[in-house]
Design a protein around this motif. Structure first.
Motif, PDB file in Angstrom:
ATOM      1  N   TYR A 117       6.972   9.101  -6.932  1.00 26.72           N
ATOM      2  CA  TYR A 117       8.261   8.787  -6.321  1.00 26.72           C
ATOM      3  C   TYR A 117       8.983   7.736  -7.163  1.00 26.72           C
ATOM      4  CZ  TYR A 117       6.747  10.766  -1.758  1.00 26.72           C
ATOM      5  OH  TYR A 117       6.323  11.565  -0.736  1.00 26.72           O
ATOM      6  N   PRO A 118      10.298   7.836  -7.300  1.00 27.58           N
ATOM      7  CA  PRO A 118      11.053   6.766  -7.962  1.00 27.58           C
ATOM      8  C   PRO A 118      11.177   5.559  -7.022  1.00 27.58           C
ATOM      9  CG  PRO A 118      12.533   8.511  -7.236  1.00 27.58           C
ATOM     10  CD  PRO A 118      11.132   8.980  -6.944  1.00 27.58           C
ATOM     11  N   VAL A 119      11.373   4.403  -7.600  1.00 24.97           N
ATOM     12  CA  VAL A 119      11.467   3.162  -6.820  1.00 24.97           C
ATOM     13  C   VAL A 119      12.551   3.257  -5.753  1.00 24.97           C
ATOM     14  CG1 VAL A 119      12.024   0.697  -6.950  1.00 24.97           C
ATOM     15  CG2 VAL A 119      10.475   1.707  -8.622  1.00 24.97           C
ATOM     16  N   THR A 120      13.655   3.909  -6.067  1.00 21.70           N
ATOM     17  CA  THR A 120      14.751   4.019  -5.081  1.00 21.70           C
ATOM     18  C   THR A 120      14.292   4.765  -3.831  1.00 21.70           C
ATOM     19  OG1 THR A 120      15.554   5.986  -6.251  1.00 21.70           O
ATOM     20  CG2 THR A 120      16.635   3.893  -6.756  1.00 21.70           C
ATOM     21  N   GLU A 137      12.313   4.912   1.816  1.00 24.28           N
ATOM     22  CA  GLU A 137      11.321   5.337   2.818  1.00 24.28           C
ATOM     23  C   GLU A 137      10.675   4.161   3.538  1.00 24.28           C
ATOM     24  OE1 GLU A 137       8.351   8.183   1.736  1.00 24.28           O
ATOM     25  OE2 GLU A 137       9.835   9.684   1.144  1.00 24.28           O
ATOM     26  N   LEU A 138      10.455   3.066   2.797  1.00 27.47           N
ATOM     27  CA  LEU A 138       9.752   1.930   3.392  1.00 27.47           C
ATOM     28  C   LEU A 138      10.694   0.886   3.985  1.00 27.47           C
ATOM     29  CD1 LEU A 138       6.881   1.470   0.774  1.00 27.47           C
ATOM     30  CD2 LEU A 138       6.828   2.682   2.969  1.00 27.47           C
ATOM     31  N   GLY A 139      11.990   1.087   3.796  1.00 33.07           N
ATOM     32  CA  GLY A 139      12.963   0.177   4.391  1.00 33.07           C
ATOM     33  C   GLY A 139      12.955  -1.215   3.776  1.00 33.07           C
ATOM     34  N   ARG A 140      12.713  -1.275   2.476  1.00 31.25           N
ATOM     35  CA  ARG A 140      12.713  -2.541   1.754  1.00 31.25           C
ATOM     36  C   ARG A 140      13.639  -2.418   0.549  1.00 31.25           C
ATOM     37  NH1 ARG A 140      10.269  -3.057   5.750  1.00 31.25           N
ATOM     38  NH2 ARG A 140       8.591  -4.487   6.245  1.00 31.25           N
ATOM     39  N   THR A 141      13.969  -3.548  -0.066  1.00 33.80           N
ATOM     40  CA  THR A 141      14.831  -3.504  -1.248  1.00 33.80           C
ATOM     41  C   THR A 141      14.030  -2.994  -2.442  1.00 33.80           C
ATOM     42  OG1 THR A 141      14.288  -5.749  -1.979  1.00 33.80           O
ATOM     43  CG2 THR A 141      16.143  -5.507  -0.415  1.00 33.80           C
ATOM     44  N   GLU A 142      14.760  -2.481  -3.424  1.00 41.32           N
ATOM     45  CA  GLU A 142      14.109  -2.026  -4.655  1.00 41.32           C
ATOM     46  C   GLU A 142      13.403  -3.185  -5.343  1.00 41.32           C
ATOM     47  OE1 GLU A 142      16.588   0.387  -7.232  1.00 41.32           O
ATOM     48  OE2 GLU A 142      17.567   1.291  -5.484  1.00 41.32           O
ATOM     49  N   ALA A 184       0.839  -1.209   0.000  1.00 39.86           N
ATOM     50  CA  ALA A 184       0.000   0.000   0.000  1.00 39.86           C
ATOM     51  C   ALA A 184       0.869   1.253   0.000  1.00 39.86           C
ATOM     52  CB  ALA A 184      -0.933   0.001   1.208  1.00 39.86           C
ATOM     53  N   GLY A 185       1.903   1.261   0.825  1.00 45.26           N
ATOM     54  CA  GLY A 185       2.809   2.404   0.872  1.00 45.26           C
ATOM     55  C   GLY A 185       3.538   2.604  -0.444  1.00 45.26           C
ATOM     56  N   ALA A 186       3.944   1.503  -1.060  1.00 47.21           N
ATOM     57  CA  ALA A 186       4.655   1.581  -2.339  1.00 47.21           C
ATOM     58  C   ALA A 186       3.742   2.139  -3.428  1.00 47.21           C
ATOM     59  CB  ALA A 186       5.178   0.202  -2.736  1.00 47.21           C
ATOM     60  N   LEU A 187       2.512   1.642  -3.498  1.00 44.29           N
ATOM     61  CA  LEU A 187       1.594   2.099  -4.536  1.00 44.29           C
ATOM     62  C   LEU A 187       1.229   3.573  -4.356  1.00 44.29           C
ATOM     63  CD1 LEU A 187      -0.023   1.454  -7.043  1.00 44.29           C
ATOM     64  CD2 LEU A 187      -1.876   0.668  -5.575  1.00 44.29           C
ATOM     65  N   ALA A 188       0.994   3.990  -3.125  1.00 42.28           N
ATOM     66  CA  ALA A 188       0.668   5.399  -2.866  1.00 42.28           C
ATOM     67  C   ALA A 188       1.814   6.302  -3.302  1.00 42.28           C
ATOM     68  CB  ALA A 188       0.354   5.610  -1.383  1.00 42.28           C
ATOM     69  N   ARG A 189       3.024   5.895  -2.987  1.00 42.59           N
ATOM     70  CA  ARG A 189       4.190   6.700  -3.364  1.00 42.59           C
ATOM     71  C   ARG A 189       4.423   6.678  -4.876  1.00 42.59           C
ATOM     72  NH1 ARG A 189       4.480   5.212   1.690  1.00 42.59           N
ATOM     73  NH2 ARG A 189       5.583   6.488   3.241  1.00 42.59           N
TER      74      ARG A 189
END
Length: 143
Positions: free
Chosen positions: A61-64, A69-74, A51-56
């Motif tokens: 926002y770029p994937v990097t 921001e979410l503390g996960r790998t690209e 959800a955080g990734a899709l909102a961003r």
């Protein structure tokens, strides 16, 4: 509640993220998957990250930056965004439902549809009861 489908700024992004989380978690199919999941915490975490990734992503926002921001790998972020994960697919479905409604979101608690059906049924029964009472009163007054 209205959700910004193309967020501008952090506040809009956060609103979309929260709506995606809540909208996804309130789906009966998702609640069932959570209920039967062996590792509920990991599954919930995946939904929140997706959800955080899709909102961003919707905010441009770029994937990097999303990964940072979410503390996960690209790679994890890409997998969610491309629907390669179940969480990513489910969150995307929730977003598409928001799009279909024009950004208007009504969050219904599980069982809410049943509750609404029972309320309508209750109202109909009240009307019928009033009708019967009225007929009885007319009958009694004619005796």
């Amino acid at each position: 509640m209205e959700v910004p489908l193309k967020p501008v700024g952090k506040e809009d992004t956060r609103k979309l993220e929260l709506a995606l989380i809540l909208g996804t978690l309130m789906r009966s199919d998702v609640l069932e998957k959570i209920r039967i999941a062996e590792d509920k915490i990991t599954w919930l975490d995946s939904l929140v990250i997706a959800a955080g990734a899709l909102a961003r992503e919707r905010a441009g926002y770029p994937v990097t930056k999303i990964a940072e921001e979410l503390g996960r790998t690209e790679a994890t972020i890409r997998n969610h965004l491309q629907g390669k994960t179940e969480a990513g697919k489910i969150v995307r479905e929730t977003y598409e439902a928001f799009v279909k409604s024009g950004g208007k979101v009504e969050l219904v608690l599980p069982g809410g549809e049943e509750l609404e059906r029972l309320r309508r049924e209750n109202e109909e029964l009240k009307k019928k009861l009033e009708s019967v009472k009225s007929a009885l009163q007319s009958l009694l007054s004619s005796l």
